[in-house]
Design a protein around this motif. Structure first.
Motif, PDB file in Angstrom:
ATOM      1  N   VAL A  12       0.799  -1.184  -0.056  1.00 57.80           N
ATOM      2  CA  VAL A  12      -0.249   0.203  -0.002  1.00 57.80           C
ATOM      3  C   VAL A  12       0.856   1.053   0.049  1.00 57.80           C
ATOM      4  O   VAL A  12       1.831   1.291   0.715  1.00 57.80           O
ATOM      5  CB  VAL A  12      -1.037   0.128   1.401  1.00 57.80           C
ATOM      6  CG1 VAL A  12      -1.871   1.406   1.316  1.00 57.80           C
ATOM      7  CG2 VAL A  12      -1.931  -1.052   1.268  1.00 57.80           C
ATOM      8  N   GLY A  13       0.554   2.238  -0.988  1.00 58.39           N
ATOM      9  CA  GLY A  13       1.494   3.528  -0.932  1.00 58.39           C
ATOM     10  C   GLY A  13       0.789   4.476   0.150  1.00 58.39           C
ATOM     11  O   GLY A  13      -0.270   4.558   0.480  1.00 58.39           O
ATOM     12  N   LEU A  14       1.890   5.001   0.904  1.00 59.55           N
ATOM     13  CA  LEU A  14       1.591   5.864   2.182  1.00 59.55           C
ATOM     14  C   LEU A  14       2.181   7.234   1.691  1.00 59.55           C
ATOM     15  O   LEU A  14       3.351   7.399   1.374  1.00 59.55           O
ATOM     16  CB  LEU A  14       2.287   5.203   3.441  1.00 59.55           C
ATOM     17  CG  LEU A  14       2.071   6.239   4.528  1.00 59.55           C
ATOM     18  CD1 LEU A  14       0.829   6.386   5.130  1.00 59.55           C
ATOM     19  CD2 LEU A  14       2.951   5.281   5.800  1.00 59.55           C
ATOM     20  N   THR A  15       1.211   8.447   1.985  1.00 59.75           N
ATOM     21  CA  THR A  15       1.906   9.418   1.533  1.00 59.75           C
ATOM     22  C   THR A  15       0.897  10.459   2.246  1.00 59.75           C
ATOM     23  O   THR A  15       0.114  10.235   3.255  1.00 59.75           O
ATOM     24  CB  THR A  15       1.591   9.909   0.021  1.00 59.75           C
ATOM     25  OG1 THR A  15       2.377  11.058  -0.220  1.00 59.75           O
ATOM     26  CG2 THR A  15       0.459  10.095  -0.473  1.00 59.75           C
ATOM     27  N   SER A  26       3.912   5.620   9.848  1.00 60.17           N
ATOM     28  CA  SER A  26       4.734   4.558   9.670  1.00 60.17           C
ATOM     29  C   SER A  26       5.084   3.735  10.828  1.00 60.17           C
ATOM     30  O   SER A  26       5.412   2.667  10.818  1.00 60.17           O
ATOM     31  CB  SER A  26       6.089   5.251   8.884  1.00 60.17           C
ATOM     32  OG  SER A  26       5.926   5.380   7.609  1.00 60.17           O
ATOM     33  N   GLY A  27       5.672   4.369  11.773  1.00 59.64           N
ATOM     34  CA  GLY A  27       6.254   4.023  13.219  1.00 59.64           C
ATOM     35  C   GLY A  27       5.065   3.071  13.860  1.00 59.64           C
ATOM     36  O   GLY A  27       5.314   2.022  14.153  1.00 59.64           O
ATOM     37  N   MET A  28       3.546   3.727  13.704  1.00 62.82           N
ATOM     38  CA  MET A  28       2.617   2.925  14.360  1.00 62.82           C
ATOM     39  C   MET A  28       2.455   1.572  13.574  1.00 62.82           C
ATOM     40  O   MET A  28       1.987   0.607  14.145  1.00 62.82           O
ATOM     41  CB  MET A  28       1.427   3.738  14.367  1.00 62.82           C
ATOM     42  CG  MET A  28       1.674   4.843  15.282  1.00 62.82           C
ATOM     43  SD  MET A  28       0.114   6.014  15.219  1.00 62.82           S
ATOM     44  CE  MET A  28       0.410   7.069  16.467  1.00 62.82           C
ATOM     45  N   LEU A  29       2.679   1.688  12.378  1.00 62.40           N
ATOM     46  CA  LEU A  29       2.551   0.271  11.531  1.00 62.40           C
ATOM     47  C   LEU A  29       3.707  -0.601  11.515  1.00 62.40           C
ATOM     48  O   LEU A  29       3.416  -1.918  11.868  1.00 62.40           O
ATOM     49  CB  LEU A  29       2.548   0.652   9.904  1.00 62.40           C
ATOM     50  CG  LEU A  29       1.039   1.285   9.349  1.00 62.40           C
ATOM     51  CD1 LEU A  29       1.451   2.052   7.872  1.00 62.40           C
ATOM     52  CD2 LEU A  29       0.065   0.676   9.287  1.00 62.40           C
ATOM     53  N   GLY A 114       7.315 -13.805   4.557  1.00 60.09           N
ATOM     54  CA  GLY A 114       5.981 -14.437   5.140  1.00 60.09           C
ATOM     55  C   GLY A 114       4.876 -13.089   5.105  1.00 60.09           C
ATOM     56  O   GLY A 114       3.760 -13.433   5.676  1.00 60.09           O
ATOM     57  N   HIS A 115       5.325 -11.884   4.779  1.00 61.09           N
ATOM     58  CA  HIS A 115       4.544 -10.676   4.858  1.00 61.09           C
ATOM     59  C   HIS A 115       3.424 -10.854   3.777  1.00 61.09           C
ATOM     60  O   HIS A 115       3.859 -10.636   2.697  1.00 61.09           O
ATOM     61  CB  HIS A 115       5.449  -9.446   5.140  1.00 61.09           C
ATOM     62  CG  HIS A 115       6.119  -9.277   6.222  1.00 61.09           C
ATOM     63  ND1 HIS A 115       5.595  -8.890   7.641  1.00 61.09           N
ATOM     64  CD2 HIS A 115       7.305  -9.413   6.457  1.00 61.09           C
ATOM     65  CE1 HIS A 115       6.467  -9.087   8.247  1.00 61.09           C
ATOM     66  NE2 HIS A 115       7.741  -9.095   7.931  1.00 61.09           N
ATOM     67  N   PRO A 116       2.076 -10.709   3.985  1.00 62.05           N
ATOM     68  CA  PRO A 116       1.053 -10.582   2.954  1.00 62.05           C
ATOM     69  C   PRO A 116       0.953  -8.988   2.741  1.00 62.05           C
ATOM     70  O   PRO A 116       0.254  -8.703   1.570  1.00 62.05           O
ATOM     71  CB  PRO A 116      -0.046 -11.088   3.584  1.00 62.05           C
ATOM     72  CG  PRO A 116      -0.071 -11.003   4.941  1.00 62.05           C
ATOM     73  CD  PRO A 116       1.540 -10.922   5.307  1.00 62.05           C
ATOM     74  N   LEU A 117       1.361  -8.233   3.771  1.00 62.72           N
ATOM     75  CA  LEU A 117       0.937  -6.749   3.361  1.00 62.72           C
ATOM     76  C   LEU A 117       2.112  -5.979   3.834  1.00 62.72           C
ATOM     77  O   LEU A 117       2.642  -6.240   5.023  1.00 62.72           O
ATOM     78  CB  LEU A 117      -0.230  -6.222   4.127  1.00 62.72           C
ATOM     79  CG  LEU A 117      -0.697  -4.782   4.408  1.00 62.72           C
ATOM     80  CD1 LEU A 117      -1.123  -4.272   2.994  1.00 62.72           C
ATOM     81  CD2 LEU A 117      -1.800  -4.695   5.179  1.00 62.72           C
ATOM     82  N   GLY A 118       2.541  -4.821   2.880  1.00 61.48           N
ATOM     83  CA  GLY A 118       3.565  -3.962   3.433  1.00 61.48           C
ATOM     84  C   GLY A 118       3.250  -2.322   3.049  1.00 61.48           C
ATOM     85  O   GLY A 118       1.952  -2.363   2.290  1.00 61.48           O
ATOM     86  N   PHE A 119       4.169  -1.503   3.387  1.00 59.90           N
ATOM     87  CA  PHE A 119       3.690  -0.163   3.124  1.00 59.90           C
ATOM     88  C   PHE A 119       4.853   0.534   2.541  1.00 59.90           C
ATOM     89  O   PHE A 119       5.843   0.420   2.879  1.00 59.90           O
ATOM     90  CB  PHE A 119       3.237   0.735   4.467  1.00 59.90           C
ATOM     91  CG  PHE A 119       1.911   0.400   4.815  1.00 59.90           C
ATOM     92  CD1 PHE A 119       0.835   0.758   4.478  1.00 59.90           C
ATOM     93  CD2 PHE A 119       1.969  -0.951   5.798  1.00 59.90           C
ATOM     94  CE1 PHE A 119      -0.581   0.366   5.011  1.00 59.90           C
ATOM     95  CE2 PHE A 119       0.757  -1.367   6.148  1.00 59.90           C
ATOM     96  CZ  PHE A 119      -0.402  -0.871   5.677  1.00 59.90           C
TER      97      PHE A 119
END
Ligand code: ATP
Length: 211
Positions: A12-15, A26-29, A114-119
């Motif tokens: 997922v893009g984060l902006t 980002s830190g919370m994720l 093994g991560h299904p989701l990243g940012f």
């Protein structure tokens, strides 16, 4: 197996805007176990001495853009291409593919772990057009008054006028909000922000059909 798994990860893009709270989110994720990469860090990594982009930049722009320690002075490079379209196009043609390659490697590594989701945290996700590479874009938005307040705390030497100029130099935050798939409003305290991150994560899982 790794090929199947690498295709499995969704990034997922984060902006957001300057001092709107991207790094805080980002830190919370990260705290919740999600991998996050900072586009600016990737840009610095691909310009490191020894990288192929470093060599090509040196060939194209000469040694004047180096600091005495032999690393690239990104500000000097920025000044050099500022009002020279051809130079800027050359620089982008070197740097953008290198960033894309390095990002892709990072995402495969996450998937293999093994991560299904990243940012992917990038201040200029919309401005550069790279938002198109992500299935969802998450925008962290804060009112201008709070952006100014947070900038003043972070950088006490910055005048309000310069702070406003920096905010104005970016695409208006509300324009980013309009383009966003999901918005986190960072207009209250950090505990509220944590809650909104949780809510956004539920929505992201839902929309990407993740369990
Ligand atoms: P930039 O892109 O300009 O680096 P950013 O969008 O990553 O900024 P942050 O660094 O996360 O923004 O936030 C700016 C400052 O505001 C930081 O000092 C952060 O601790 C503070 N901050 C962010 N959100 C909150 C909040 N909800 N309450 C209090 N302080 C906050």
């Amino acid at each position: 197996v790794s090929e199947t798994r690498s295709a499995d990860i969704q990034v997922v893009g984060l902006t957001g805007g300057i001092a709107s709270g991207k790094s805080t989110v980002s830190g919370m994720l990260l705290k919740r176990g999600f991998p996050v990469v900072d586009a600016d860090q990737i840009a610095r990594d691909v310009l490191a001495p020894g990288e192929s982009a470093f060599k090509r930049i040196l060939e194209r722009f000469g040694a004047d853009i180096l600091y005495p320690d032999g690393t690239i002075d990104r500000r000097a490079l920025g000044r050099l291409v500022f009002d020279d379209d051809a130079a800027r196009a050359d620089l982008n043609a070197i740097v953008h593919p290198a960033i894309a390659r390095r990002s892709a490697i990072t995402f495969v590594e996450w998937s293999t772990a093994g991560h299904p989701l990243g940012f992917y945290d990038a201040a200029l996700l919309f401005e550069t057009g790279s938002y198109k590479n992500f299935p969802l874009v998450l925008v962290v938005a804060a009112p201008v008054a709070l952006q100014l307040q947070r900038l003043a705390v972070r950088d006490p030497d910055l005048s309000e006028r310069d702070a406003l100029a920096r905010i104005d130099a970016q695409m208006p935050l509300e324009e980013k909000v309009a383009k966003a798939d999901i918005v986190i409003r960072n207009d209250a305290d950090l505990a509220s922000l944590e809650e909104r991150v949780e809510i956004a994560l539920v929505e992201i899982h839902d929309r990407l059909s993740l369990s």
